[in-house]
Scaffold this motif. Structure first.
Motif, mmCIF file in Angstrom:
data_model
loop_
_atom_site.group_PDB
_atom_site.id
_atom_site.type_symbol
_atom_site.label_atom_id
_atom_site.label_comp_id
_atom_site.label_asym_id
_atom_site.label_seq_id
_atom_site.Cartn_x
_atom_site.Cartn_y
_atom_site.Cartn_z
ATOM 1 N N ALA A 88 0.728 -1.372 -0.011
ATOM 2 C CA ALA A 88 0.058 0.124 -0.152
ATOM 3 C C ALA A 88 0.860 1.204 0.156
ATOM 4 O O ALA A 88 1.339 1.844 0.923
ATOM 5 C CB ALA A 88 -0.859 0.154 1.128
ATOM 6 N N THR A 89 1.369 1.721 -1.325
ATOM 7 C CA THR A 89 2.318 2.675 -1.178
ATOM 8 C C THR A 89 1.438 4.099 -2.153
ATOM 9 O O THR A 89 1.998 5.083 -2.147
ATOM 10 C CB THR A 89 3.432 2.570 -1.902
ATOM 11 O OG1 THR A 89 3.204 1.942 -3.324
ATOM 12 C CG2 THR A 89 4.441 1.495 -1.161
ATOM 13 N N ALA A 90 0.319 3.531 -2.653
ATOM 14 C CA ALA A 90 -0.249 4.513 -3.392
ATOM 15 C C ALA A 90 -1.429 5.228 -2.836
ATOM 16 O O ALA A 90 -2.279 4.647 -2.396
ATOM 17 C CB ALA A 90 -0.907 3.954 -4.650
ATOM 18 N N PHE A 91 -1.011 6.408 -2.118
ATOM 19 C CA PHE A 91 -2.239 7.117 -1.084
ATOM 20 C C PHE A 91 -3.537 7.431 -1.946
ATOM 21 O O PHE A 91 -4.491 7.091 -1.010
ATOM 22 C CB PHE A 91 -1.642 8.469 -0.729
ATOM 23 C CG PHE A 91 -2.484 9.264 0.002
ATOM 24 C CD1 PHE A 91 -2.932 8.563 1.496
ATOM 25 C CD2 PHE A 91 -3.276 10.076 -0.394
ATOM 26 C CE1 PHE A 91 -3.767 9.252 2.191
ATOM 27 C CE2 PHE A 91 -4.264 10.903 0.457
ATOM 28 C CZ PHE A 91 -4.487 10.223 1.733
ATOM 29 N N THR A 92 -3.719 7.807 -3.069
ATOM 30 C CA THR A 92 -5.138 7.780 -3.620
ATOM 31 C C THR A 92 -5.918 6.386 -3.679
ATOM 32 O O THR A 92 -7.066 6.304 -3.314
ATOM 33 C CB THR A 92 -4.753 8.245 -4.872
ATOM 34 O OG1 THR A 92 -3.975 7.415 -5.752
ATOM 35 C CG2 THR A 92 -4.276 9.570 -5.167
ATOM 36 N N ASP A 93 -4.982 5.235 -3.781
ATOM 37 C CA ASP A 93 -5.800 4.166 -3.592
ATOM 38 C C ASP A 93 -6.088 3.770 -2.375
ATOM 39 O O ASP A 93 -7.214 3.276 -1.925
ATOM 40 C CB ASP A 93 -4.701 2.950 -4.124
ATOM 41 C CG ASP A 93 -4.828 3.226 -5.914
ATOM 42 O OD1 ASP A 93 -5.532 4.040 -6.501
ATOM 43 O OD2 ASP A 93 -3.866 2.387 -6.325
ATOM 44 N N ILE A 94 -5.361 3.934 -1.451
ATOM 45 C CA ILE A 94 -5.470 3.942 0.121
ATOM 46 C C ILE A 94 -6.904 4.658 0.523
ATOM 47 O O ILE A 94 -7.612 4.214 1.116
ATOM 48 C CB ILE A 94 -4.334 4.161 1.011
ATOM 49 C CG1 ILE A 94 -3.184 3.234 0.718
ATOM 50 C CG2 ILE A 94 -4.673 4.212 2.406
ATOM 51 C CD1 ILE A 94 -1.982 3.727 1.331
ATOM 52 N N ALA A 95 -6.666 5.914 -0.073
ATOM 53 C CA ALA A 95 -7.934 6.723 0.032
ATOM 54 C C ALA A 95 -9.173 6.284 -0.217
ATOM 55 O O ALA A 95 -10.267 6.402 0.374
ATOM 56 C CB ALA A 95 -7.389 8.194 -0.223
ATOM 57 N N ALA A 96 -9.243 5.616 -1.628
ATOM 58 C CA ALA A 96 -10.121 5.002 -2.279
ATOM 59 C C ALA A 96 -11.018 4.161 -1.390
ATOM 60 O O ALA A 96 -12.251 3.935 -1.247
ATOM 61 C CB ALA A 96 -10.117 4.497 -3.348
#
Length: 189
Positions: free
Chosen positions: A8-16
Motif C-alpha cells: 500500500a504505497t499509492a495514497f490515492t488508492d488507500i484513500a479510495a
C-alpha cells in the motif's frame, strides 16, 4: 476476477478504500490499532489522511491493497506488532517474544464483497510480512461459528477466514467484538 495484492504505497488508492466521503470526517483510516491511542484520538479530519500518506511513504508501508485490474478493491492493515497497539493490548495476549507481525484489518469495497477478495488480501498480507522478514504472523478475528457478523465489525475477519489462510488458533483472548470472542490466530512463515 484476477486479484493482485500489492504493498500500500499509492495514497490515492488507500484513500479510495479507507478515506471518508467528506474530507473533514473523522473516519478510522485504519489508524486505531496502528498508532498510540492518544494520537489516534487527537488527530481530526484531514490530519488523519495526512498521517496515512506519510505512513504509505515509509518502508514498510502500512499494509497491502487488492486490485481487480486497475481498480483498487480492498485493503489489509499489516505491520510488525511492536509498532501497533497490540504490543501493549491487555486483552490480546502475547504467545512469545518473537518479532511477530499483525494483520488487524481486512476491508473490501462495496460491490466487490462476496467474491473472495478477503482471502486474497489475507494471503497478500502473509506474503508481505514474509517478504519483510517476519518469522510469524498473527491476526485477531472473531470466532463467530458461522453466525453473521455486523458489517461494521467484520474488518477483523473471522476464524474460518484465517483457518482457510493457513492460520491456527494459538490463544484465546479477553477481547469481544460484536458479541463474539476474538481468538489469536497464528501462521509460521
Amino acid at each position: 476476477m484476477a486479484i493482485e495484492v500489492l504493498p500500500a504505497t499509492a495514497f490515492t488508492d488507500i484513500a479510495a478504500v479507507l478515506g471518508p466521503k467528506r474530507p473533514d470526517a473523522n473516519v478510522c483510516w485504519c489508524l486505531s490499532y496502528r498508532i498510540p491511542s492518544k494520537l489516534n484520538v487527537a488527530l481530526r479530519g484531514p490530519e488523519r489522511g495526512v498521517l496515512v500518506q506519510e505512513l504509505a511513504a515509509q518502508v514498510p508501508p502500512p499494509g497491502v491493497l487488492a486490485y481487480d485490474g486497475d481498480e483498487v478493491v480492498g485493503w489489509a492493515g499489516v505491520h510488525p506488532r511492536a509498532d501497533t497497539s497490540f504490543a501493549r493490548n491487555r486483552k490480546i495476549p502475547h504467545v512469545d517474544d518473537r518479532d511477530v507481525w499483525s494483520v488487524w484489518c481486512i476491508r473490501v469495497r462495496p460491490g466487490h464483497r462476496g467474491k473472495g477478495v478477503s482471502h486474497h488480501l489475507l494471503a497478500g498480507a502473509v506474503e508481505f510480512a514474509r517478504d519483510h522478514g517476519a518469522p510469524v504472523i498473527e491476526g485477531y478475528p472473531v470466532d463467530n461459528h458461522g453466525e453473521k457478523v455486523d458489517l461494521t465489525m467484520a474488518y477483523v475477519g473471522t476464524r474460518a477466514l484465517f483457518e482457510r489462510g493457513g492460520f491456527t488458533k494459538a490463544a484465546t483472548t479477553d477481547s469481544v467484538l460484536n458479541g463474539f470472542p476474538r481468538v489469536l490466530m497464528r501462521r509460521e512463515l
